[in-house]
Design a protein around this motif. Structure first.
Motif, mmCIF file in Angstrom:
data_model
loop_
_atom_site.group_PDB
_atom_site.id
_atom_site.type_symbol
_atom_site.label_atom_id
_atom_site.label_comp_id
_atom_site.label_asym_id
_atom_site.label_seq_id
_atom_site.Cartn_x
_atom_site.Cartn_y
_atom_site.Cartn_z
ATOM 1 N N HIS A 205 0.849 -1.186 0.000
ATOM 2 C CA HIS A 205 0.000 0.000 0.000
ATOM 3 C C HIS A 205 0.886 1.238 0.000
ATOM 4 O O HIS A 205 1.628 1.493 0.952
ATOM 5 C CB HIS A 205 -0.909 0.037 1.231
ATOM 6 C CG HIS A 205 -1.734 1.294 1.295
ATOM 7 N ND1 HIS A 205 -2.021 1.943 2.474
ATOM 8 C CD2 HIS A 205 -2.327 2.033 0.306
ATOM 9 C CE1 HIS A 205 -2.749 3.016 2.216
ATOM 10 N NE2 HIS A 205 -2.946 3.096 0.924
ATOM 11 N N ASP A 210 -4.534 3.222 -3.519
ATOM 12 C CA ASP A 210 -5.691 2.633 -2.832
ATOM 13 C C ASP A 210 -6.595 1.866 -3.798
ATOM 14 O O ASP A 210 -7.010 0.731 -3.512
ATOM 15 C CB ASP A 210 -6.516 3.720 -2.139
ATOM 16 C CG ASP A 210 -5.875 4.247 -0.875
ATOM 17 O OD1 ASP A 210 -4.632 4.362 -0.861
ATOM 18 O OD2 ASP A 210 -6.594 4.526 0.091
ATOM 19 N N VAL A 213 -5.131 -1.494 -4.808
ATOM 20 C CA VAL A 213 -5.196 -2.518 -3.762
ATOM 21 C C VAL A 213 -6.622 -3.052 -3.643
ATOM 22 O O VAL A 213 -6.830 -4.265 -3.473
ATOM 23 C CB VAL A 213 -4.703 -1.948 -2.417
ATOM 24 C CG1 VAL A 213 -4.888 -2.979 -1.304
ATOM 25 C CG2 VAL A 213 -3.228 -1.548 -2.514
ATOM 26 N N SER A 251 -3.553 3.599 6.037
ATOM 27 C CA SER A 251 -3.570 2.169 5.721
ATOM 28 C C SER A 251 -4.685 1.455 6.475
ATOM 29 O O SER A 251 -5.298 0.515 5.951
ATOM 30 C CB SER A 251 -2.215 1.541 6.043
ATOM 31 O OG SER A 251 -1.225 1.994 5.142
#
Length: 593
Positions: A205, A210, A213, A251
């Motif tokens: 990450h 974002d 992922v 995160s």
């Protein structure tokens, strides 16, 4: 011929080598150039590798070689994958039967290839796996997953688990590593899974990825929602940009989104986060509680009473955990086991950088000396206090013929320490100081250098009252921290936290200590200014300023500019300093002579 080992599929002429340099074409066959040569052969626990759903707490024999079939920017294993000489005398020559016997002698449950990629030593690893299975041992590896179908089909029957690092869902990312496409990795995740190999997937990450992922989670869910996804919060080292590092809070926010897509998601490199724990996807009951245990690693601390025979006793949901948890806890020694070895080598390189050593061969020679005998253990002890640290600097200077620079460096450090010591008798009240990494509840263990810096600067280290052992620390409870009631909190500069977010965490968790009430929580001027290289002298001056502003008035920015010019021969650029112990900035390069 076309090399059949990885999907780069190098076209290799007779007696030539492929792009990774690990295989040579001979009589139309690809031969491993450096077989049975190991940089690391040491025990490691499952969660440190890391695998989280496969024989929890099991003890494996870690084997690592050198080299890689990829060449990635910001690689956390760069010292072993790129910089260590492939024919270094530090490498141990061990046959497959010797590796297997070592695993059996040390009462390991299995053997795991970690840190660099098994695709760099494919035939050696295949032979070990084959023999290990015959001897009743488990086998596994961490890999970029760039196997060809041919090499995967050879290995899979002898492999029990695999952790595949998926770099993204974009060909450009793979092209930057020397590969062509991400699609072979997705294919191989599914192939391993369908063949009955336990699969866990890891991805990074960064601040700007974002959406990618989230797309990775959706892609894995199409194979199985039960495949664990490990989110590695990006640690910028080597030549990586610090601006790509997300905060722990950022995160954690992504983690919450991911848990709606997959049953099991884990957040690494975020000390103090609860997102390393396993929760039942049906009822949310806590199953396993884990701690941060160094870069890319974790440690299983508590097995909940909710876990009974692979089932959540609260709601009776069947959990996809392979193997029963081992009741005996194995703790790695010092820098051994997983990525802390690379940090040890970085500490040596970072010290050499202050001595003006710019030749990679000289650095490698020092690494080789360190890796002989008990050098790693001695280094782990010596970096925790100044006089032993000075001995290490003298030792490295003698090896590299930089004694004059070492004298200047140590004279500078001794001068600043003496200035602080001279004023200490004037201290009336020593503040109680708590040192954390990441979030408020992750306390640094008592022997860490940072706690000694606190004492050198006229503070009382409350960490030393906690009796915490093991790298680099562990979570404590809110009640414990409130009872400690520190006057000052320092956040480690290796894995720190924006102050605004840190205060928010304290408020959310009910932390009401004096340091919070009086706003005496501090970060450092730049990463790695309190551990990992002689730059910690800058951190010591900052700590002294913050603890006793009535006594100490160091201009730390001015001192940092002097330090960089004098000992790195480069101007200070705060924005280019990342999490690397070894390199003073992301632009610092060794000369490959």
């Amino acid at each position: 011929m076309i090399c059949p080992i990885c999907e780069r599929r190098c076209r290799v002429e007779e007696n030539s080598v492929g792009a990774c340099g690990r295989y040579q074409c001979h009589n139309n066959t690809m031969l491993e150039r450096f077989p049975n040569s190991y940089l690391v052969v040491a025990p490691i626990s499952a969660e440190t590798m890391p695998v989280l759903h496969f024989h929890p707490r099991a003890k494996f024999l870690q084997i690592s070689t050198t080299g890689c079939n990829f060449d990635c920017l910001g690689c956390i294993s760069t010292v072993v994958a790129k910089e260590m000489d492939v024919q270094s005398p530090a490498l141990k020559k061990l046959s497959p039967i010797q590796i297997v016997n070592k695993a059996l002698e040390q009462e390991c449950d299995g053997i795991a290839f970690l840190m660099n990629d098994p695709l760099a030593s494919f035939y050696s690893f295949l032979e070990i796996c084959t023999l290990a299975k015959e001897c009743g041992l488990l086998t596994g590896c961490s890999t970029n997953g760039y196997f060809t179908p041919e090499s995967l089909n050879l290995l899979a029957p002898h492999l029990d688990f695999v952790n595949i690092g998926l770099k993204g869902l974009c060909n450009d990312i793979y092209k930057s590593c020397g590969a062509n496409s991400y699609k072979p990795v997705l294919r191989n995740i599914e192939l391993f899974y369908r063949k009955g190999v336990h699969v866990e997937v890891a991805c990074i990450h960064k601040k700007d990825n974002d959406d990618e992922v989230l797309a990775i989670a959706d892609t894995i869910a199409k194979i199985s929602k039960e495949i664990p996804l490990q989110i590695m919060r990006f640690i910028p080292i080597d030549d990586a940009n610090i601006n790509l590092e997300p905060s722990i809070l950022a995160s954690e926010m992504l983690y919450k989104k991911l848990t709606s897509r997959l049953d099991y998601v884990y957040l690494f490199n975020s000390p103090g986060s609860e997102c390393l724990n396993t929760y039942c996807p049906e009822c949310g009951a806590l199953i396993f509680e884990r701690d941060f245990y160094g870069p890319m690693g974790s440690k299983l601390r508590t097995i909940s009473h909710n876990y009974q025979n692979n089932t959540c006793s609260h709601c009776h949901h069947k959990l996809p955990i392979v193997g029963n948890p081992c009741q005996k806890v194995f703790d790695e020694d010092g820098f051994e086991g997983g990525y802390p070895l690379t940090r040890a080598l970085e500490i040596v390189e970072g010290t050499l950088a202050t001595l003006g050593v710019t030749d990679q061969k000289e650095v490698t020679t020092c690494w080789e000396e360190l890796l002989r005998g008990d050098g790693l253990k001695r280094l782990h002890v010596n970096i925790q206090n100044f006089e032993d640290y000075a001995t290490t600097i003298h030792y490295l200077a003698k090896m590299t013929h930089t004694e004059t620079t070492a004298k200047k460096l140590l004279a500078y450090m001794r001068d600043k320490i003496a200035i602080i010591a001279q004023e200490l008798p004037k201290v009336i009240t020593k503040p109680r100081v708590y040192y954390v990494m990441g979030k408020p509840l992750f306390a640094l263990e008592e022997e860490r250098l940072e706690n000694k810096l606190v004492e050198m600067a006229g503070g009382i280290s409350v960490n030393k009252t906690l009796g915490l052992k093991g790298r680099p620390g562990r979570k404590i409870s809110v009640e414990t921290l409130n009872a400690l009631n520190p006057d000052v909190i320092f956040i480690s500069s290796f894995l720190d936290c924006p102050l605004e977010e840190f205060y928010t965490f304290c408020e959310e968790q009910g932390i009401v200590v004096n340091a919070v009430k009086t706003k005496r929580i501090y970060t450092h001027l730049a990463p790695c200014f309190d551990f990992g290289s002689p730059r910690w002298i800058l951190g010591l001056m900052h700590i002294a300023n913050m603890l006793h502003p009535e006594l100490y008035h160091f201009d730390v920015l001015h001192e940092a500019k002097f330090f960089y010019q004098e000992f790195y021969d480069t101007p200070l650029n705060i924005t280019s300093i990342n999490r690397s112990f070894a390199k003073p900035s992301q632009y610092h390069k060794m000369l490959h002579i």
